[in-house]
Design a protein around this motif. Sequence first.
Motif, PDB file in Angstrom:
ATOM      1  N   LEU A 113       0.833  -1.197   0.000  1.00 48.00           N
ATOM      2  CA  LEU A 113       0.000   0.000   0.000  1.00 48.00           C
ATOM      3  C   LEU A 113       0.870   1.251   0.000  1.00 48.00           C
ATOM      4  N   LYS A 114       0.656   2.118  -1.006  1.00 43.37           N
ATOM      5  CA  LYS A 114       1.323   3.413  -1.063  1.00 43.37           C
ATOM      6  C   LYS A 114       0.365   4.502  -0.604  1.00 43.37           C
ATOM      7  N   GLU A 115       0.913   5.474   0.117  1.00 39.87           N
ATOM      8  CA  GLU A 115       0.087   6.597   0.540  1.00 39.87           C
ATOM      9  C   GLU A 115      -0.271   7.493  -0.649  1.00 39.87           C
ATOM     10  N   PRO A 116      -1.374   8.245  -0.546  1.00 43.22           N
ATOM     11  CA  PRO A 116      -2.393   8.196   0.497  1.00 43.22           C
ATOM     12  C   PRO A 116      -3.477   7.182   0.139  1.00 43.22           C
ATOM     13  N   ALA A 117      -4.072   6.581   1.154  1.00 43.96           N
ATOM     14  CA  ALA A 117      -5.148   5.628   0.897  1.00 43.96           C
ATOM     15  C   ALA A 117      -6.085   5.561   2.094  1.00 43.96           C
ATOM     16  N   TYR A 118      -7.361   5.449   1.784  1.00 37.35           N
ATOM     17  CA  TYR A 118      -8.420   5.308   2.788  1.00 37.35           C
ATOM     18  C   TYR A 118      -9.014   3.920   2.620  1.00 37.35           C
ATOM     19  N   ILE A 119      -8.976   3.122   3.685  1.00 33.47           N
ATOM     20  CA  ILE A 119      -9.535   1.773   3.671  1.00 33.47           C
ATOM     21  C   ILE A 119     -10.676   1.757   4.686  1.00 33.47           C
ATOM     22  N   GLY A 120     -11.897   1.680   4.194  1.00 31.22           N
ATOM     23  CA  GLY A 120     -13.062   1.898   5.032  1.00 31.22           C
ATOM     24  C   GLY A 120     -13.432   0.722   5.919  1.00 31.22           C
ATOM     25  N   ASP A 121     -14.441   0.945   6.745  1.00 34.85           N
ATOM     26  CA  ASP A 121     -14.914  -0.067   7.689  1.00 34.85           C
ATOM     27  C   ASP A 121     -15.298  -1.359   6.963  1.00 34.85           C
ATOM     28  N   PHE A 122     -14.863  -2.476   7.514  1.00 30.12           N
ATOM     29  CA  PHE A 122     -15.219  -3.818   7.032  1.00 30.12           C
ATOM     30  C   PHE A 122     -14.711  -4.097   5.612  1.00 30.12           C
ATOM     31  N   SER A 123     -13.781  -3.291   5.121  1.00 27.11           N
ATOM     32  CA  SER A 123     -13.221  -3.533   3.795  1.00 27.11           C
ATOM     33  C   SER A 123     -12.053  -4.505   3.867  1.00 27.11           C
ATOM     34  N   GLU A 124     -11.720  -5.080   2.707  1.00 30.92           N
ATOM     35  CA  GLU A 124     -10.635  -6.052   2.633  1.00 30.92           C
ATOM     36  C   GLU A 124      -9.640  -5.655   1.553  1.00 30.92           C
ATOM     37  N   VAL A 125      -8.371  -5.663   1.919  1.00 27.53           N
ATOM     38  CA  VAL A 125      -7.287  -5.574   0.944  1.00 27.53           C
ATOM     39  C   VAL A 125      -6.596  -6.931   1.001  1.00 27.53           C
ATOM     40  N   ARG A 126      -6.818  -7.729  -0.009  1.00 31.63           N
ATOM     41  CA  ARG A 126      -6.456  -9.138   0.083  1.00 31.63           C
ATOM     42  C   ARG A 126      -5.004  -9.410  -0.311  1.00 31.63           C
ATOM     43  N   HIS A 127      -4.616 -10.646  -0.159  1.00 33.93           N
ATOM     44  CA  HIS A 127      -3.252 -11.121  -0.378  1.00 33.93           C
ATOM     45  C   HIS A 127      -2.681 -10.605  -1.699  1.00 33.93           C
TER      46      HIS A 127
END
Length: 260
Positions: A113-127
């Motif tokens: 993950l490179k900035e900037p990034a918003y990862i919201g509630d209950f979200s998934e960034v997978r393998h």
Amino acid sequence: MLEEFFSELPEDGISELFKEKVPWAPLRFLKDFLFDTLPELPKGFPVDVPLREDLFITLEGEVITAKELEYVNGEYFLKGERVVGALVKAGAYFSGRRFYLGASAVVEPFAFLKEPAYIGDFSEVRHSAYIRGSVYVSKKAVVGHTTEVKNSIFFPEAKAAHFAYVGDSILGRNVNLGAGTKLANLKFYKREVLIKVGESSYKTGLKKFGAILGDNVQTGCNAVLQPGTLVGRNSVIFPAVVAGPGFIPQGSKIKNKRGF
């Protein structure tokens, strides 16, 4: 024009980027918006190195090793007290500190993950996902295995779950990209992307512009959308189709020459 794509805007701060009538306008301002509004990761959270162990970041900014926590019925507890935050698995790599990780968000091993990034509630960034910066992932959305995303917005419950490329694009609520879908964002001659809707032609001001997918749009496996493709709500792009550029009205079904 926005109503062709989105029944409602996300309830969080990103909605302020949609003040203009054209749906691609937020892509021009997304990076600055995220740098201006996102917090920094806590000082106790390692960046620019792969994580050596699973970590839990509370919404208050406390960093806890996951092995200290007890997981019961979908909730985390520390010494009997419920804690709310995001789980980041060993092997994940954060470049920079300008990130927001929401409640019950999960970042799986070897995601980058490179900035900037918003990862919201209950979200998934997978393998092995690649967040290439300037990315906004709303609640319950999915960035899947070996999926690459840059300068893009995911509305709630949008999913790019398998082997996708999402460049300079917006995915509406409950969009689902079939495995291998590519949202191409750059013309061969690297010129500004122009959009034609009916008899009207629009200058986007963008040399890199992928697609706008309205609410509930689905793409089949290995579909390719050309730069500057606008897909109205509730449309279906069938497998292996090359769609666009231009405007596809809501409720459309785009098939290949064989009819499937």
